[in-house]
Write a protein that holds these residues in place. Structure first.
Motif, short mmCIF file in Angstrom:
data_model
loop_
_atom_site.label_atom_id
_atom_site.label_comp_id
_atom_site.label_asym_id
_atom_site.label_seq_id
_atom_site.Cartn_x
_atom_site.Cartn_y
_atom_site.Cartn_z
N ARG A 9 0.83 -1.21 0.00
CA ARG A 9 0.00 0.00 0.00
C ARG A 9 0.87 1.26 0.00
NH1 ARG A 9 -4.80 0.10 -0.40
NH2 ARG A 9 -5.12 -1.93 0.51
N GLU A 10 1.91 1.28 0.80
CA GLU A 10 2.77 2.45 0.88
C GLU A 10 3.50 2.68 -0.45
OE1 GLU A 10 2.63 0.05 3.17
OE2 GLU A 10 1.81 1.09 4.91
N ILE A 11 3.92 1.59 -1.09
CA ILE A 11 4.55 1.71 -2.40
C ILE A 11 3.55 2.27 -3.41
CG2 ILE A 11 5.50 0.41 -4.36
CD1 ILE A 11 6.87 -1.43 -2.28
N ALA A 12 2.32 1.76 -3.37
CA ALA A 12 1.28 2.24 -4.28
C ALA A 12 1.03 3.73 -4.10
CB ALA A 12 -0.02 1.46 -4.05
N ILE A 13 0.98 4.18 -2.87
CA ILE A 13 0.77 5.61 -2.60
C ILE A 13 1.94 6.43 -3.13
CG2 ILE A 13 0.62 7.31 -0.74
CD1 ILE A 13 -1.03 5.12 0.82
N ALA A 14 3.15 5.94 -2.94
CA ALA A 14 4.32 6.65 -3.46
C ALA A 14 4.29 6.71 -4.99
CB ALA A 14 5.61 5.96 -2.97
N LEU A 15 3.82 5.64 -5.62
CA LEU A 15 3.72 5.64 -7.09
C LEU A 15 2.65 6.62 -7.57
CD1 LEU A 15 4.04 1.81 -7.71
CD2 LEU A 15 5.69 3.57 -8.40
N ILE A 16 1.55 6.70 -6.85
CA ILE A 16 0.50 7.67 -7.20
C ILE A 16 1.05 9.08 -7.13
CG2 ILE A 16 -1.67 8.69 -6.42
CD1 ILE A 16 -2.49 5.82 -5.55
N ILE A 22 -0.80 8.21 -14.44
CA ILE A 22 -0.67 6.85 -14.96
C ILE A 22 -1.86 6.00 -14.53
CG2 ILE A 22 0.72 4.74 -14.86
CD1 ILE A 22 2.03 6.93 -16.50
N ASN A 23 -2.41 5.24 -15.47
CA ASN A 23 -3.47 4.29 -15.17
C ASN A 23 -2.80 2.97 -14.78
OD1 ASN A 23 -5.48 2.36 -15.19
ND2 ASN A 23 -6.40 3.03 -17.10
N ARG A 52 3.82 -12.09 -7.84
CA ARG A 52 2.79 -11.97 -6.81
C ARG A 52 2.90 -10.64 -6.06
NH1 ARG A 52 2.08 -16.71 -2.37
NH2 ARG A 52 0.12 -16.01 -1.50
N ILE A 53 4.10 -10.23 -5.75
CA ILE A 53 4.32 -8.96 -5.06
C ILE A 53 3.91 -7.80 -5.96
CG2 ILE A 53 6.14 -7.41 -4.22
CD1 ILE A 53 7.51 -9.92 -3.06
N LEU A 54 4.29 -7.86 -7.22
CA LEU A 54 3.93 -6.79 -8.15
C LEU A 54 2.41 -6.72 -8.34
CD1 LEU A 54 6.77 -7.19 -10.79
CD2 LEU A 54 6.56 -5.42 -9.02
N GLU A 55 1.75 -7.88 -8.36
CA GLU A 55 0.29 -7.90 -8.45
C GLU A 55 -0.34 -7.23 -7.24
OE1 GLU A 55 -0.60 -12.05 -8.86
OE2 GLU A 55 -0.38 -12.00 -11.04
N ALA A 56 0.20 -7.49 -6.06
CA ALA A 56 -0.33 -6.89 -4.83
C ALA A 56 -0.15 -5.37 -4.86
CB ALA A 56 0.36 -7.50 -3.61
N ILE A 57 0.99 -4.92 -5.32
CA ILE A 57 1.24 -3.48 -5.40
C ILE A 57 0.30 -2.84 -6.41
CG2 ILE A 57 2.93 -1.72 -6.09
CD1 ILE A 57 5.09 -3.70 -4.95
N GLN A 58 0.12 -3.49 -7.56
CA GLN A 58 -0.78 -2.96 -8.58
C GLN A 58 -2.22 -2.92 -8.05
OE1 GLN A 58 -1.61 -5.37 -12.07
NE2 GLN A 58 -1.46 -3.54 -13.35
N ALA A 59 -2.64 -3.95 -7.33
CA ALA A 59 -4.01 -3.98 -6.77
C ALA A 59 -4.20 -2.84 -5.77
CB ALA A 59 -4.26 -5.32 -6.10
N CYS A 60 -3.21 -2.57 -4.95
CA CYS A 60 -3.30 -1.46 -4.00
C CYS A 60 -3.34 -0.13 -4.74
CB CYS A 60 -2.12 -1.48 -3.03
SG CYS A 60 -2.17 -2.81 -1.84
#
Length: 66
Positions: A9-16, A22-23, A52-60
């Motif tokens: 989740r934290e990685i996803a927020i940083a990417l946002i 980016i979609n 699996r980890i990348l999928e979880a990050i993308q889902a978040c």
């Protein structure tokens, strides 16, 4: 705070924050991997990543965009 692969989740927020236009549904995992490595806060063993980890990050990332 150093980000690790398990911090989806934290990685996803940083990417946002870094890539607001980016979609996440259109991001290839190879690009996602590279973008994570470019995050200033990221500090983990590169070998600990898998699909699996990348999928979880993308889902978040998708959840956080809603």
């Amino acid at each position: 705070m150093a980000l690790k692969w398990i911090d989806s989740r934290e990685i996803a927020i940083a990417l946002i924050e870094k890539y607001p236009d980016i979609n996440p549904l259109k991001v290839r995992f190879t690009d996602l991997y590279e973008w994570i490595l470019l995050l200033d806060e990221f500090n983990d063993d590169l070998q600990h990543c898998n699909e699996r980890i990348l999928e979880a990050i993308q889902a978040c990332w998708i959840e956080e965009m809603d």
